[in-house]
Design a protein around this motif. Structure first.
Motif, PDB file in Angstrom:
ATOM      1  N   ALA A  65       0.423  -1.079   0.167  1.00 38.32           N
ATOM      2  CA  ALA A  65      -0.157   0.015   0.163  1.00 38.32           C
ATOM      3  C   ALA A  65       1.349   1.722   0.122  1.00 38.32           C
ATOM      4  N   VAL A  66       0.726   2.323  -0.677  1.00 33.10           N
ATOM      5  CA  VAL A  66       1.278   3.621  -0.682  1.00 33.10           C
ATOM      6  C   VAL A  66       0.111   4.629  -0.393  1.00 33.10           C
ATOM      7  N   SER A  67       1.076   5.029   0.353  1.00 26.09           N
ATOM      8  CA  SER A  67      -0.299   6.746   0.758  1.00 26.09           C
ATOM      9  C   SER A  67       1.074   8.505  -0.157  1.00 26.09           C
ATOM     10  N   GLY A  68       0.321   8.527  -0.913  1.00 25.36           N
ATOM     11  CA  GLY A  68       0.576   9.497  -1.643  1.00 25.36           C
ATOM     12  C   GLY A  68       1.918   9.136  -2.487  1.00 25.36           C
ATOM     13  N   PRO A  69       1.817  10.085  -3.322  1.00 22.95           N
ATOM     14  CA  PRO A  69       3.380   9.586  -4.734  1.00 22.95           C
ATOM     15  C   PRO A  69       5.095   9.526  -3.666  1.00 22.95           C
ATOM     16  N   VAL A  70       5.711   7.889  -3.749  1.00 22.93           N
ATOM     17  CA  VAL A  70       6.900   7.957  -3.011  1.00 22.93           C
ATOM     18  C   VAL A  70       7.870   7.365  -4.046  1.00 22.93           C
ATOM     19  N   ASP A  71       8.690   6.964  -3.950  1.00 22.81           N
ATOM     20  CA  ASP A  71       9.683   7.130  -5.197  1.00 22.81           C
ATOM     21  C   ASP A  71      10.605   5.518  -4.413  1.00 22.81           C
ATOM     22  N   VAL A  72      10.642   4.369  -5.101  1.00 18.78           N
ATOM     23  CA  VAL A  72      10.964   3.167  -5.157  1.00 18.78           C
ATOM     24  C   VAL A  72      11.484   2.435  -5.207  1.00 18.78           C
ATOM     25  N   LEU A  73      12.355   2.025  -5.153  1.00 18.28           N
ATOM     26  CA  LEU A  73      14.360   1.405  -6.114  1.00 18.28           C
ATOM     27  C   LEU A  73      13.436  -0.194  -5.656  1.00 18.28           C
ATOM     28  N   LEU A  74      13.280  -0.527  -7.159  1.00 20.43           N
ATOM     29  CA  LEU A  74      13.807  -2.547  -6.971  1.00 20.43           C
ATOM     30  C   LEU A  74      14.709  -2.816  -7.426  1.00 20.43           C
ATOM     31  N   GLN A  75      15.250  -4.199  -6.205  1.00 18.76           N
ATOM     32  CA  GLN A  75      16.156  -5.171  -7.039  1.00 18.76           C
ATOM     33  C   GLN A  75      15.737  -6.446  -7.400  1.00 18.76           C
ATOM     34  N   ILE A  76      14.732  -6.728  -7.880  1.00 18.18           N
ATOM     35  CA  ILE A  76      14.439  -8.106  -8.035  1.00 18.18           C
ATOM     36  C   ILE A  76      14.538  -9.271  -9.159  1.00 18.18           C
ATOM     37  N   GLU A  77      14.869  -8.920  -9.969  1.00 18.05           N
ATOM     38  CA  GLU A  77      15.424  -9.512 -11.181  1.00 18.05           C
ATOM     39  C   GLU A  77      16.855 -10.114 -11.026  1.00 18.05           C
ATOM     40  N   ALA A  78      16.919 -11.585 -11.940  1.00 16.86           N
ATOM     41  CA  ALA A  78      18.155 -12.408 -11.505  1.00 16.86           C
ATOM     42  C   ALA A  78      18.611 -11.459 -13.090  1.00 16.86           C
ATOM     43  N   ALA A  79      20.143 -11.540 -12.908  1.00 18.93           N
ATOM     44  CA  ALA A  79      20.951 -11.265 -13.667  1.00 18.93           C
ATOM     45  C   ALA A  79      21.419 -11.192 -14.832  1.00 18.93           C
ATOM     46  N   ILE A  80      21.201 -10.445 -15.481  1.00 25.98           N
ATOM     47  CA  ILE A  80      21.734 -11.204 -17.286  1.00 25.98           C
ATOM     48  C   ILE A  80      23.405 -11.213 -17.175  1.00 25.98           C
ATOM     49  N   ILE A  81      24.317 -11.822 -16.571  1.00 25.70           N
ATOM     50  CA  ILE A  81      25.605 -12.037 -16.750  1.00 25.70           C
ATOM     51  C   ILE A  81      25.711 -13.345 -17.594  1.00 25.70           C
ATOM     52  N   PRO A  82      27.612 -13.300 -17.338  1.00 29.31           N
ATOM     53  CA  PRO A  82      28.020 -14.927 -17.716  1.00 29.31           C
ATOM     54  C   PRO A  82      27.731 -15.874 -17.252  1.00 29.31           C
ATOM     55  N   GLU A  83      27.497 -16.054 -15.491  1.00 31.55           N
ATOM     56  CA  GLU A  83      27.248 -16.852 -15.087  1.00 31.55           C
ATOM     57  C   GLU A  83      25.929 -17.399 -14.643  1.00 31.55           C
TER      58      GLU A  83
END
Length: 261
Positions: free
Chosen positions: A12-30
């Motif tokens: 739930a969000v109360s008014g405008p809010v800035d959010v930083l997400l990091q949930i995706e699997a990284a695209i890397i050689p390994e």
């Protein structure tokens, strides 16, 4: 090994809010991301920015309505595997520049306070043998107890209480490795075999010129882990950081093996 990942976040969000997400699997050689899709809410602003050490993406959102996120992916893990106990350490003066920050004490990993302990408890070991000894000591000493720590718990707190969750195991592993002059960093991951299923955390140590995963909880193995991002500690790689008021309503993570893709 291919693994499937599904993550749902509801806030739930109360008014405008800035959010930083990091949930995706990284695209890397390994690891190869064979399929991925993320559903995000309508936003006033959307931007992708690079994760720490160039691993993975962070997503900036500015939202004024409930934050509903649904991420699905299939990831093939191609990581090089090694017995860390057999690996040589790189002398500090020979370390590449990008590893040096991971030798230093950080917010949750006060490595400088553990030097006397590691030199006494693990005397006679060095490099990978030291790391293996630390991993085994943590596994034997700590009790995995959900709810026993919070977002402010440091490696020093965990050392004293001898309880924690994956985040705390990783922080203590990192602090003791750095106190032993081995660069170590925090990796946010999806791990097959983690119970209860959730975002998982492991340490990565720099030995013999390469980063190697170490899970002191013993729940996951490097060949069945999808990396999201890395940092000095959990503060650098939280799955969600908000700059404004948000309230967690629901969160679920599911990680499963895939027979064929």
């Amino acid at each position: 090994m291919p693994i499937s990942i599904e993550t749902r976040l509801e806030y739930a969000v109360s008014g405008p809010v800035d959010v930083l997400l990091q949930i995706e699997a990284a695209i890397i050689p390994e690891q190869s991301v064979l399929h991925a899709h993320i559903d995000l809410p309508p936003s006033e602003h959307f931007a992708r920015v690079q994760g720490q050490s160039g691993i993975g993406d962070r997503i900036w959102l500015r939202v004024s309505e409930p934050l509903s996120v649904h991420y699905r992916a299939t990831v093939e893990v191609n990581r090089l595997l090694a017995d860390v106990g057999t690996l040589a350490a790189t002398p500090p003066h020979m370390l590449p520049g990008e590893t040096v920050d991971y030798l230093m004490a950080s917010r949750y990993c006060p490595a400088d306070t553990f030097q006397d302990f590691v030199n006494g408890e693990f005397a006679g070991t060095a490099g990978g043998a030291r790391i293996a000894a630390i991993r085994d000591w943590i596994g034997q000493t700590l009790s995995y107890e959900p709810g026993s720590s919070d977002a402010m718990t440091t490696a020093a707190d965990t050392f004293r209480s001898q309880t924690g969750v994956c985040r705390d195991y990783a922080h203590l592993m990192i602090a003791l490795a750095r106190a032993s002059a081995v660069p170590a960093r925090f990796a946010s991951v999806y791990g097959l075999g983690v119970e209860p299923q959730d975002f998982h955390a492991v340490a990565e140590v720099f030995l013999d010129g390469v980063w190697h995963m170490v899970d002191a909880t013993g729940m996951s193995a490097p060949e069945s882990i999808a990396k999201i991002g890395v940092g000095r500690d959990a503060a650098d790689v939280a799955f969600l950081t908000s700059y404004g008021e948000v309230e967690l309503l629901e969160q679920s993570v599911s990680v499963a093996a895939v027979d064929s893709v």
